[in-house]
Design a protein around this motif. Structure first.
Motif, mmCIF file in Angstrom:
data_model
loop_
_atom_site.group_PDB
_atom_site.id
_atom_site.type_symbol
_atom_site.label_atom_id
_atom_site.label_comp_id
_atom_site.label_asym_id
_atom_site.label_seq_id
_atom_site.Cartn_x
_atom_site.Cartn_y
_atom_site.Cartn_z
ATOM 1 N N ALA A 20 -18.281 21.370 -3.396
ATOM 2 C CA ALA A 20 -18.299 20.314 -4.402
ATOM 3 C C ALA A 20 -17.545 20.805 -5.639
ATOM 4 N N PHE A 47 -17.874 15.671 -3.378
ATOM 5 C CA PHE A 47 -18.782 16.207 -2.363
ATOM 6 C C PHE A 47 -18.031 16.266 -1.040
ATOM 7 N N TRP A 92 -26.416 18.028 -4.944
ATOM 8 C CA TRP A 92 -25.484 19.002 -5.513
ATOM 9 C C TRP A 92 -26.325 20.064 -6.205
ATOM 10 N N ILE A 190 -21.881 23.413 -6.244
ATOM 11 C CA ILE A 190 -20.760 23.053 -7.114
ATOM 12 C C ILE A 190 -19.983 24.320 -7.474
#
Length: 219
Positions: A20, A47, A92, A190
């Motif tokens: 991500a 994503f 996430w 992330i």
């Protein structure tokens, strides 16, 4: 979502990312049409979706819920972002004190929306699915933990990646939409610019760290 997830035109030079990301709208040429009207400094939350899972985004997912939470990972707090669309839930996970993440959150507050882009990992399809989620009524209790900034180490990225890949979030997941059971849960870490140097580094072996999860849904 204010716009149903849909396919959008992409630059042929863009390649799917396995993690991500947070990308400024100015990075996109042309800008996805679903984001027209949002300020140019807004960040797009991406994503990665495997080709085998992309069908999950094409189902009737009109009902949605969005919010933020956190996970206690040893002595470090991990920010979690959660989106549920119908029976699909997407997580996430990111470093709680990462300035890049908070710059994105600040941009979403100003825009009152979060642009979200699902990227199909298969380079053969080169498909991106875009939607925009309103966040004007969402509380951000995690903001008390955004400072002081904790410089990342090799463990920071690998802890985030391990959490996203472990299946723990899937095991603990509960529906955020009354009456709609979960059918699938996807998760990704992330990857920000300051974590990139650690992606290919092997972290030293250490004892397992305890994990506690916390969640605050949208208001």
């Amino acid at each position: 979502m204010t716009n149903r997830i849909r396919s959008t035109d992409v630059d042929n030079n863009m390649t799917p990312d396995a993690s991500a990301r947070l990308l400024p709208l100015t990075w996109f040429h042309p800008r996805p049409k679903e984001t027209i009207g949002l300020p140019g400094d807004a960040f797009v939350l991406t994503f990665p979706v495997s080709a085998m899972d992309v069908h999950l985004l094409s189902k009737d997912n009109d009902e949605s819920q969005f919010g933020f939470g956190h996970v206690e990972l040893g002595d470090r707090f991990v920010l979690t972002i959660r989106l549920q669309m119908g029976g699909l839930q997407v997580y996430w996970v990111g470093d709680m004190t990462d300035p890049e993440i908070w710059a994105a959150i600040d941009s979403w507050k100003r825009a009152r929306h979060v642009p979200i882009m699902f990227e199909v990992e298969s380079p053969q399809r080169r498909e991106r699915l875009v939607g925009v989620m309103p966040v004007s009524g969402i509380a951000f209790p995690q903001e008390v933990r955004r400072n002081p900034d904790r410089a990342p180490t090799v463990h920071t990225w690998h802890d985030l990646k391990s959490l996203a890949d472990s299946g723990l979030l899937q095991v603990q997941a509960t529906t955020d939409i009354p009456g709609i059971p979960l059918r699938h849960v996807l998760s990704s870490a992330i990857l920000t610019k300051r974590l990139e140097p650690f992606v290919n580094q092997r972290p030293p072996v250490r004892k397992p760290v305890p994990i506690k999860t916390h969640w605050v849904p949208a208001q």
